[in-house]
Enzyme design. Structure first.
Site, PDB file in Angstrom:
ATOM      1  N   ARG A  55      42.518  48.251  34.036  1.00 51.58           N
ATOM      2  CA  ARG A  55      42.530  49.699  34.144  1.00 51.58           C
ATOM      3  C   ARG A  55      42.707  50.094  35.601  1.00 51.58           C
ATOM      4  O   ARG A  55      42.588  49.275  36.494  1.00 51.58           O
ATOM      5  CB  ARG A  55      41.261  50.331  33.551  1.00 51.58           C
ATOM      6  CG  ARG A  55      40.060  49.554  33.799  1.00 51.58           C
ATOM      7  CD  ARG A  55      38.917  50.093  34.593  1.00 51.58           C
ATOM      8  NE  ARG A  55      39.118  51.249  35.379  1.00 51.58           N
ATOM      9  CZ  ARG A  55      39.105  51.261  36.694  1.00 51.58           C
ATOM     10  NH1 ARG A  55      38.952  50.141  37.379  1.00 51.58           N
ATOM     11  NH2 ARG A  55      39.246  52.375  37.351  1.00 51.58           N
ATOM     12  N   ASP A  73      46.000  59.560  38.940  1.00 54.20           N
ATOM     13  CA  ASP A  73      46.845  58.915  37.935  1.00 54.20           C
ATOM     14  C   ASP A  73      48.237  59.521  37.898  1.00 54.20           C
ATOM     15  O   ASP A  73      49.186  58.869  37.459  1.00 54.20           O
ATOM     16  CB  ASP A  73      46.192  59.007  36.554  1.00 54.20           C
ATOM     17  CG  ASP A  73      45.002  58.079  36.464  1.00 54.20           C
ATOM     18  OD1 ASP A  73      43.939  58.424  37.012  1.00 54.20           O
ATOM     19  OD2 ASP A  73      45.150  56.977  35.900  1.00 54.20           O
TER      20      ASP A  73
END
Lengths: 348, 348
Positions: A46, A240
């Site tokens: 992740r 992100d």
């Protein structure tokens, strides 16, 4: 701290299973794009940059057993499709798969890769370069960010934007603190636990403790009080996805930190490589990923709410440019007005 | 929903153990002020008004076995000391114990209570009145709050300021929604889980589901996004202490909701009885309670962080008056400027 290991001789990809940290330190081998996609979906891997790096190696894995150059291109197309679906919000994922696919097409068209073996070798170099570029970018971001730190500072972060998230061991948002610590500066971090997935309590805290950097864990509810009490010198978070006008998509909870920092007069910095920028989309285009309601109803498998309760579980939020002091990239620091300055730096 | 049960014939105090909800519904008898203090400390009884009511009955319990009127007063002094220490921030606690002690002194001085038996009977009436006054106050607050609600509204709350928190079954912050629901209005609630103690996921959600009121559980990190996305019509929270200038002490996490609501133009209401006001202290006087670090390191006994990580675990925060749209009390709605208007209503 080496969360992604690529064995260049044996073409073997091994990743540290972050879903088990800090309780167990288990490495798993990923053999196919499907296994890479599963690892991303299950959050064994992740963090936006780490996902990008892993997906790049996933593209290499997809062509190892290709029967021909044509077959290889077909397998690459398929691998991109399979992996892109694993986390819709992270732009690094589709950036990495597109990049690798385009490189492969160029090698075939230009005749540089005349057979599968040659293609594999060239793509391996490209995947390794994705990793090396990330590391170099983080060092650069760390140095730019270092200019925003003074000895004695305490940095509030969110989620884990450290070396686990990026796969390099250094990190984006944590890079300035780590470099400052290496230089002997007295800096510390406040890490909110970051529900539902607890990246703060499980990963950030683990990573900083491993490196001997002072860190204090708080609940997500305490984020306001630590800023109100002036326990925080600056906020540093990752991203992100960043739009051309400066809207920042990052882990759920980032927005509240930005608004409170703004109100309290505390600088709020976003640290991200230019690969995080999405210059095409506008704020209405980006879908925010929602995950399994059971992530909220339970913690590590233990129920904490009535099992049939209705849940809203978005995993990212969006911070408008108004609340952002600066965006720190490897190409330079971007200050407001972002709608003018983002392109100047990113397209440099 | 009856979390505090006083048997007036048998002088028996029974409370619903909120630390076990929503998984087990266990009632425990509290026999002494020490047992009341433990129940408050261990959060079997929690919520400012519920603590006040329970402590009032605790004062009654302290004199049941008194050997004389003098002994009774000594026992009451001692009971107050023991219970006041259980939760330092909740002003209702020391308010209730002082109130009961003063009543006892008056009864003795005026000769109304000539023996222990008479004193017990008078104090029972007073404790019952604390309960009845609370219920009446909540109905009144609920009606004032109802004026701020429209059919179709969704209210964001924090922690549990419902009938479990107040001991009556109705509540403070949730009273308007409950009354609206009874009147057939279409209202719903968004409940943040409220780490570390998870009053949102364990209690608010349980309480509203029991009453058939639509409720959605979110993580504390998602509080910003639900307001950003305009999923919230207003914020309604309780309070543990309110100062004369409008500073509100409430469950950790309240401050961030207030700041974000302010930024997003969403009304932010505090609902609390006038017993919550502390007109003597200023914001620098009030110590914010910190609790056991293991509340953050674990969830329901399950570790979620390295066991030796440093933790900051404050359980209340303070919201400056700037962010508050109105304070709704049983005596009326207080609007800014609070430094002028609080006293007008509270001392009415």
């Amino acid at each position: 701290l080496k969360p992604i290991i690529w064995d260049n001789n044996q073409n073997k990809l091994t990743v540290l299973d972050q879903s088990l940290l800090p309780f167990e330190k288990v490495f798993v081998e990923l053999r196919t794009p499907e296994e890479v996609a599963d690892a991303i979906r299950l959050m064994k891997v992740r963090g936006a940059p780490a996902i990008g790096i892993t997906a790049s190696y996933g593209m290499v894995l997809s062509v190892l057993k290709a029967s021909s150059i044509d077959d290889a291109l077909k397998l690459l197309h398929n691998a991109k499709q399979v992996m892109d679906k694993a986390r819709p919000t992270a732009v690094n994922l589709s950036w990495a798969t597109s990049h690798m696919l385009n490189r492969a097409k160029q090698y075939v068209e230009s005749g540089e890769a005349k057979n599968v073996k040659e293609l594999v070798e060239l793509l391996k170099k490209d995947a390794n370069k994705v990793f090396d570029d990330e590391m170099e970018a983080e060092i650069q971001m760390g140095l730019y960010g270092l200019e925003k730190l003074n000895s004695g500072d305490t940095v509030l972060t969110q989620c884990n934007a450290g070396g686990l998230a990026t796969g390099t061991g250094l990190g984006t948002a944590l890079a300035p603190v780590k470099i400052a610590h290496l230089l002997g500066m007295n800096v510390s971090v406040i890490a909110p636990e970051t529900r539902p997935w607890l990246q703060g309590s499980r990963l950030t805290v683990y990573e900083l403790m491993e490196e001997g950097i002072p860190v204090t864990l708080i609940t997500d509810t305490a984020v306001g009080l630590v800023m109100f009490k002036k326990m925080v010198s600056s906020v540093m978070v990752g991203a992100d996805r960043i739009l051309s006008d400066g809207h920042v998509y990052n882990k759920i909870g980032t927005f509240k930190e930005a608004v409170i920092a703004h109100e309290m007069g505390i600088p709020f910095y976003v640290l991200a490589p230019v690969s995080t920028f999405d210059l095409k989309s506008s704020v209405n285009d980006v879908k925010i990923e929602e995950r399994d309601p059971n992530e909220v109803r339970t913690v590590r498998g233990v129920p904490i709410a009535p099992e049939n309760v209705k849940v809203f579980n978005p995993v990212f939020d969006v911070t408008p440019p108004k609340y952002i002091t600066a965006i720190i990239t490897e190409k330079g620091v971007i200050y407001p007005p972002f709608d003018k300055n983002v392109r100047k730096i990113v397209e440099r």
